[in-house]
Design a protein around this motif. Structure first.
Motif, PDB file in Angstrom:
ATOM      1  N   THR A  34       0.831  -1.203   0.000  1.00 36.68           N
ATOM      2  CA  THR A  34       0.000   0.000   0.000  1.00 36.68           C
ATOM      3  C   THR A  34       0.866   1.253   0.000  1.00 36.68           C
ATOM      4  O   THR A  34       0.605   2.210  -0.750  1.00 36.68           O
ATOM      5  N   ALA A  35       1.908   1.253   0.818  1.00 34.72           N
ATOM      6  CA  ALA A  35       2.811   2.405   0.850  1.00 34.72           C
ATOM      7  C   ALA A  35       3.476   2.617  -0.503  1.00 34.72           C
ATOM      8  O   ALA A  35       3.572   3.758  -1.004  1.00 34.72           O
ATOM      9  N   GLY A  36       3.929   1.537  -1.126  1.00 34.90           N
ATOM     10  CA  GLY A  36       4.569   1.659  -2.435  1.00 34.90           C
ATOM     11  C   GLY A  36       3.615   2.192  -3.496  1.00 34.90           C
ATOM     12  O   GLY A  36       4.001   3.041  -4.324  1.00 34.90           O
ATOM     13  N   GLU A  37       2.374   1.732  -3.483  1.00 33.87           N
ATOM     14  CA  GLU A  37       1.409   2.191  -4.474  1.00 33.87           C
ATOM     15  C   GLU A  37       1.064   3.664  -4.278  1.00 33.87           C
ATOM     16  O   GLU A  37       0.966   4.431  -5.257  1.00 33.87           O
ATOM     17  N   LEU A  38       0.928   4.089  -3.041  1.00 33.32           N
ATOM     18  CA  LEU A  38       0.603   5.490  -2.775  1.00 33.32           C
ATOM     19  C   LEU A  38       1.785   6.399  -3.117  1.00 33.32           C
ATOM     20  O   LEU A  38       1.596   7.519  -3.602  1.00 33.32           O
ATOM     21  N   VAL A  50       3.731   0.648  14.438  1.00 35.84           N
ATOM     22  CA  VAL A  50       2.948   0.573  15.667  1.00 35.84           C
ATOM     23  C   VAL A  50       3.537  -0.469  16.601  1.00 35.84           C
ATOM     24  O   VAL A  50       3.684  -0.238  17.798  1.00 35.84           O
ATOM     25  N   MET A  51       3.865  -1.636  16.029  1.00 33.85           N
ATOM     26  CA  MET A  51       4.571  -2.706  16.715  1.00 33.85           C
ATOM     27  C   MET A  51       5.519  -3.315  15.692  1.00 33.85           C
ATOM     28  O   MET A  51       5.343  -3.083  14.489  1.00 33.85           O
ATOM     29  N   PRO A  52       6.517  -4.060  16.108  1.00 37.36           N
ATOM     30  CA  PRO A  52       7.429  -4.645  15.122  1.00 37.36           C
ATOM     31  C   PRO A  52       6.671  -5.431  14.053  1.00 37.36           C
ATOM     32  O   PRO A  52       5.851  -6.304  14.355  1.00 37.36           O
ATOM     33  N   GLY A  53       6.922  -5.079  12.786  1.00 37.19           N
ATOM     34  CA  GLY A  53       6.274  -5.745  11.675  1.00 37.19           C
ATOM     35  C   GLY A  53       4.846  -5.317  11.430  1.00 37.19           C
ATOM     36  O   GLY A  53       4.165  -5.899  10.579  1.00 37.19           O
ATOM     37  N   ARG A  54       4.382  -4.301  12.128  1.00 37.19           N
ATOM     38  CA  ARG A  54       2.998  -3.838  11.986  1.00 37.19           C
ATOM     39  C   ARG A  54       3.012  -2.314  11.835  1.00 37.19           C
ATOM     40  O   ARG A  54       3.270  -1.591  12.801  1.00 37.19           O
ATOM     41  N   ALA A  55       2.738  -1.834  10.621  1.00 38.60           N
ATOM     42  CA  ALA A  55       2.855  -0.403  10.342  1.00 38.60           C
ATOM     43  C   ALA A  55       1.585   0.153   9.716  1.00 38.60           C
ATOM     44  O   ALA A  55       1.023  -0.427   8.784  1.00 38.60           O
ATOM     45  N   ASN A  56       1.142   1.295  10.248  1.00 39.41           N
ATOM     46  CA  ASN A  56       0.136   2.097   9.557  1.00 39.41           C
ATOM     47  C   ASN A  56       0.756   2.724   8.322  1.00 39.41           C
ATOM     48  O   ASN A  56       1.969   2.971   8.268  1.00 39.41           O
ATOM     49  N   VAL A  57      -0.081   3.000   7.330  1.00 40.67           N
ATOM     50  CA  VAL A  57       0.357   3.757   6.151  1.00 40.67           C
ATOM     51  C   VAL A  57      -0.442   5.054   6.128  1.00 40.67           C
ATOM     52  O   VAL A  57      -1.674   5.038   6.016  1.00 40.67           O
ATOM     53  N   LEU A 134      -5.031   9.777   3.767  1.00 31.81           N
ATOM     54  CA  LEU A 134      -5.521   8.413   3.889  1.00 31.81           C
ATOM     55  C   LEU A 134      -4.757   7.721   5.007  1.00 31.81           C
ATOM     56  O   LEU A 134      -3.526   7.663   4.982  1.00 31.81           O
ATOM     57  N   SER A 135      -5.480   7.213   5.993  1.00 25.78           N
ATOM     58  CA  SER A 135      -4.860   6.415   7.045  1.00 25.78           C
ATOM     59  C   SER A 135      -5.311   4.972   6.858  1.00 25.78           C
ATOM     60  O   SER A 135      -6.454   4.616   7.147  1.00 25.78           O
ATOM     61  N   ALA A 136      -4.408   4.148   6.346  1.00 23.82           N
ATOM     62  CA  ALA A 136      -4.648   2.717   6.170  1.00 23.82           C
ATOM     63  C   ALA A 136      -3.964   2.036   7.344  1.00 23.82           C
ATOM     64  O   ALA A 136      -2.735   1.950   7.395  1.00 23.82           O
ATOM     65  N   VAL A 137      -4.751   1.557   8.300  1.00 21.29           N
ATOM     66  CA  VAL A 137      -4.213   1.217   9.613  1.00 21.29           C
ATOM     67  C   VAL A 137      -4.235  -0.286   9.881  1.00 21.29           C
ATOM     68  O   VAL A 137      -4.937  -1.059   9.229  1.00 21.29           O
ATOM     69  N   ILE A 138      -3.459  -0.659  10.886  1.00 25.03           N
ATOM     70  CA  ILE A 138      -3.414  -2.054  11.353  1.00 25.03           C
ATOM     71  C   ILE A 138      -4.243  -2.169  12.630  1.00 25.03           C
ATOM     72  O   ILE A 138      -4.675  -1.178  13.214  1.00 25.03           O
ATOM     73  N   GLY A 139      -4.484  -3.401  13.053  1.00 25.24           N
ATOM     74  CA  GLY A 139      -4.964  -3.663  14.399  1.00 25.24           C
ATOM     75  C   GLY A 139      -6.377  -3.222  14.708  1.00 25.24           C
ATOM     76  O   GLY A 139      -6.669  -2.888  15.860  1.00 25.24           O
ATOM     77  N   GLU A 140      -7.282  -3.245  13.724  1.00 26.85           N
ATOM     78  CA  GLU A 140      -8.686  -2.966  14.017  1.00 26.85           C
ATOM     79  C   GLU A 140      -9.430  -4.246  14.358  1.00 26.85           C
ATOM     80  O   GLU A 140     -10.208  -4.285  15.311  1.00 26.85           O
ATOM     81  N   CYS A 141      -9.199  -5.294  13.602  1.00 25.02           N
ATOM     82  CA  CYS A 141      -9.973  -6.519  13.797  1.00 25.02           C
ATOM     83  C   CYS A 141      -9.641  -7.232  15.100  1.00 25.02           C
ATOM     84  O   CYS A 141     -10.519  -7.852  15.704  1.00 25.02           O
ATOM     85  N   ASP A 142      -8.387  -7.147  15.538  1.00 23.94           N
ATOM     86  CA  ASP A 142      -8.034  -7.844  16.768  1.00 23.94           C
ATOM     87  C   ASP A 142      -8.172  -6.965  18.001  1.00 23.94           C
ATOM     88  O   ASP A 142      -8.713  -7.391  19.017  1.00 23.94           O
ATOM     89  N   ALA A 143      -7.713  -5.725  17.932  1.00 30.32           N
ATOM     90  CA  ALA A 143      -7.656  -4.872  19.121  1.00 30.32           C
ATOM     91  C   ALA A 143      -8.669  -3.738  19.092  1.00 30.32           C
ATOM     92  O   ALA A 143      -8.768  -2.978  20.042  1.00 30.32           O
ATOM     93  N   LEU A 144      -9.415  -3.619  18.010  1.00 33.01           N
ATOM     94  CA  LEU A 144     -10.434  -2.589  17.841  1.00 33.01           C
ATOM     95  C   LEU A 144      -9.865  -1.176  17.979  1.00 33.01           C
ATOM     96  O   LEU A 144     -10.376  -0.335  18.693  1.00 33.01           O
TER      97      LEU A 144
END
Length: 393
Positions: A34-38, A50-57, A134-144
């Motif tokens: 996603t980062a590369g495409e944007l 946000v955490m190792p291996g987990r990044a917001n774009v 655009l905020s394409a984020v991690i950690g919604e499905c598990d941590a809300l």
């Protein structure tokens, strides 16, 4: 509006997003793509770990002129894919006007539509004022909300936001808050031959859970939150062997709340109820109730805006212009039981509306699919809304 959505481009982006297996905790590949495409679109992109291996774009299209900041918000992570697929879930395929692929409804189609909107707007920055983020984020499905709360704590600000959770192209203005708690009961482990000297934590946990329900909660009913609040015990675990009294047992509890309720208030209500159960039972139950914390879970207040909020009206007007019919605006069922990142945005002071393609019944099922026309329509609504909000005057 002098720019238009490129249908083929949006479809290709959604297909690319589907092709990445991005269950919560494994977002690295989809974030990098996603980062590369944007960046390829010419946007200013930050990969926010946000955490190792987990990044917001976080991608910004800046006009270079003063004006409002519009935030698009969507999550890149997904639920675990259900078994029973007739083909590879991560190989998208078109079938009779629909696109089949894992987690297209929640919410890869919406994120693809947002990227398509930014691609179109990037071709006519001279018509813009302000900026679109655009905020394409991690950690919604598990941590809300792990990604979105991190982004907000890092200082991201906006004047208004559009969250793309699946609303079946309706304009959603209310959903429950979500409090999650851990109930822990302590026992004394002994073999069954010595049970008189022990205390079975599981038995005491069952005693509490059997008497614990929504009546323990203090709340004022709200017309925009029908059927709420709710309480659900989703996890129970404890003990080590069938022949041993359990030393410890715990339950994870989910409470969906209405305006006026807070996570701390829910915890206090349950603590009071457990105290009454212990007193009535007459046993020496040792129990503790606590709110789950980040990164395991991000406690969430109810989300509620009115139709008079400008971003709500703009999206509703854009929907009618694109689809030719008035948008349904307000509480949606069963989406009122959702938790979304829109709550975190709203309570950080960013007026937020929820609008996205996708039907609740189609989320996370074998051979999950969506009508291509639906997510292309959403992309057009996003584009028209952005063009109106960030129009150069």
């Amino acid at each position: 509006m002098s720019v238009e959505i490129d249908d083929d481009y949006v479809i290709s982006v959604v297909e690319s997003l589907i092709s990445h297996h991005s269950v919560s905790g494994k977002e690295d590949g989809i974030s990098r793509w996603t980062a590369g495409e944007l960046r390829r679109l010419g946007l200013d992109v930050v990969e926010q770990e946000v955490m190792p291996g987990r990044a917001n774009v976080i991608a910004t299209l800046d006009s270079g002129r003063p004006g409002p900041t519009l935030l698009f918000n969507g999550h890149l992570d997904t639920l675990p894919v259900q078994p029973g697929w007739s083909a590879d879930p991560f190989t998208p395929r078109r079938v009779g006007g629909r696109l089949v692929g894992a987690e297209i409804n929640n919410m890869k189609a919406a994120v693809g539509g947002m990227i398509g909107c930014l691609a179109a707007m990037s071709h006519d920055k001279d018509a813009m004022s302000g900026r679109i983020v655009l905020s394409a984020v991690i950690g919604e499905c598990d941590a809300l909300g792990l990604g979105t709360t991190h982004m907000l704590h890092q200082g991201l600000k906006a004047d208004m936001a559009i969250n793309g959770e699946p609303t079946d192209l309706n304009v959603m203005t209310a959903h429950s808050g979500v409090s999650q708690l851990r109930l822990t009961v302590q026992g004394r482990m002994v073999h069954v031959c010595q049970r008189a000297d022990g205390r079975n934590a599981i038995e005491h946990l069952v005693t509490i859970l059997a008497a614990l329900d929504e009546k323990a909660l203090r709340f004022k009913p709200h017309k925009d939150f029908p059927g709420l609040p709710t309480m659900n015990v989703g996890v129970v675990r404890g003990g080590s062997m069938a022949s041993m009294l359990a030393e410890k047992a715990e339950a994870l509890i989910d409470v969906r709340t209405v305006p006026g309720m807070t996570p701390e208030g829910v915890r206090a209500d349950l603590e009071k109820a457990i105290g009454a159960i212990k007193a009535r039972d007459g046993s020496k139950i040792e129990a503790k109730i606590e709110l789950l914390g980040s990164p395991q879970f991000c406690q969430q207040l109810p989300y509620h805006v009115t139709a008079e909020v400008p971003v709500v009206g703009t999206v509703a007007q854009s929907h009618e212009a694109v689809l030719g019919t008035p948008a349904k605006v307000g509480t949606l069922f069963p989406q009122v039981f959702y938790g979304t990142d829109a709550s975190h945005l709203l309570h950080a002071g960013i007026p937020t509306v929820i609008y996205g393609p996708g039907k609740v019944a189609d989320i996370n099922v074998p051979d999950e699919s969506m009508a291509i026309a639906d997510f292309l329509a959403a992309a057009r609504v996003y584009l028209m809304s952005a063009a109106r909000i960030c129009a150069r005057h």
